[in-house]
Design a protein around this motif. Structure first.
Motif, mmCIF file in Angstrom:
data_model
loop_
_atom_site.group_PDB
_atom_site.id
_atom_site.type_symbol
_atom_site.label_atom_id
_atom_site.label_comp_id
_atom_site.label_asym_id
_atom_site.label_seq_id
_atom_site.Cartn_x
_atom_site.Cartn_y
_atom_site.Cartn_z
ATOM 1 N N UNK A 69 10.162 30.786 27.381
ATOM 2 C CA UNK A 69 9.140 30.703 26.331
ATOM 3 C C UNK A 69 9.543 29.749 25.209
ATOM 4 N N UNK A 70 10.711 29.105 25.342
ATOM 5 C CA UNK A 70 11.075 28.052 24.408
ATOM 6 C C UNK A 70 11.969 28.435 23.253
ATOM 7 N N UNK A 71 12.683 29.558 23.345
ATOM 8 C CA UNK A 71 13.598 29.934 22.267
ATOM 9 C C UNK A 71 14.732 28.906 22.187
ATOM 10 N N UNK A 72 15.109 28.450 20.989
ATOM 11 C CA UNK A 72 16.145 27.416 20.836
ATOM 12 C C UNK A 72 17.480 27.823 21.459
ATOM 13 N N UNK A 73 18.221 26.839 21.953
ATOM 14 C CA UNK A 73 19.489 27.100 22.627
ATOM 15 C C UNK A 73 20.504 27.774 21.711
ATOM 16 N N UNK A 74 20.511 27.397 20.425
ATOM 17 C CA UNK A 74 21.493 28.005 19.523
ATOM 18 C C UNK A 74 21.232 29.505 19.347
ATOM 19 N N UNK A 75 19.955 29.901 19.392
ATOM 20 C CA UNK A 75 19.624 31.325 19.305
ATOM 21 C C UNK A 75 20.039 32.042 20.590
#
Length: 222
Positions: free
Chosen positions: A41-47
């Motif tokens: 769903x596109x959650x940022x990699x750092x998260x």
């Protein structure tokens, strides 16, 4: 090609059978699958990297999960927070059908007529005309018939008949001895995902030994 077939089938069916028996709960827990769905769903990699520290930790209430998320190195938007809560919530597979029967002593459930199931946590949808589930000590079985269809993200499968059996160490009867994990489906099955497509008349997969038997008219595209 065998590795591709096993991975495609495992992603669809092991997910389904593992969660059919999950206990209903209002608790929250992150797993490896949770991170896969959040990446979809596109959650940022750092998260996603931050969330790895929370995998396997059970939170009995939404407030407990939110408190842990607020301590992560990177702050979360409201949208990201809601997405994490959605995929971490431990809800069981929701099933509905025209008819239902069960035998508690045998550990058996039978759903008949326009069977539909959904597991929001895994983005999984399932439909057929009959679904038979059996769970005993060290033994689980699932049989589904009639326009069987499974969908999860880009993965789909259609077949006329599906049979899954998982036997743990220590279980023995006339037909099978544990441990074993067998998946079989036939009657013009089709499976597809980003990795490719498979179709044919019969496929039987030994998921523990990573072996696949494919018969009849078939095609496999990488």
């Amino acid at each position: 090609m065998i590795r591709f077939r096993i991975s495609l089938l495992s992603l669809i069916f092991c997910c389904l059978t593992n969660f059919v028996w999950a206990q209903g709960s209002n608790a929250y827990e992150l797993s490896g699958n949770t991170l896969i769905h959040l990446r979809q769903v596109g959650l940022p990699l750092e998260i996603l990297r931050d969330l790895q520290s929370l995998i396997g930790i059970r939170f009995d209430a939404k407030e407990d999960l939110r408190a842990a998320l607020q301590k992560l190195p990177h702050s979360l938007t409201t949208e990201a927070l809601e997405q994490i809560e959605q995929f971490a919530e431990m809800r069981r597979l929701q099933l509905q059908a025209q008819e239902f029967s069960g035998d508690q002593k045998k550990g058996e459930l039978v759903f008949r007529g326009e069977v539909q199931g959904e597991l929001p946590r895994e983005q999984l949808r399932f439909s057929s005309e009959l679904l038979n589930l059996v769970r005993q000590e060290n033994y689980e079985k699932m049989r589904s018939e009639g326009s069987v269809e499974v969908e999860q993200w880009d993965r789909t499968l259609q077949a006329g008949f599906l049979f899954y059996e998982r036997v743990e160490e220590g279980f023995t009867n006339e037909d099978i001895r544990g441990p074993a994990q067998i998946l079989r489906f036939n009657e013009e099955f089709r499976a597809s995902a980003k990795q490719g497509k498979i179709s044919g008349n019969l496929m039987q997969a030994d998921l523990l030994r990573q072996q696949v038997l494919l018969q009849g008219r078939s095609e496999a595209e990488p």
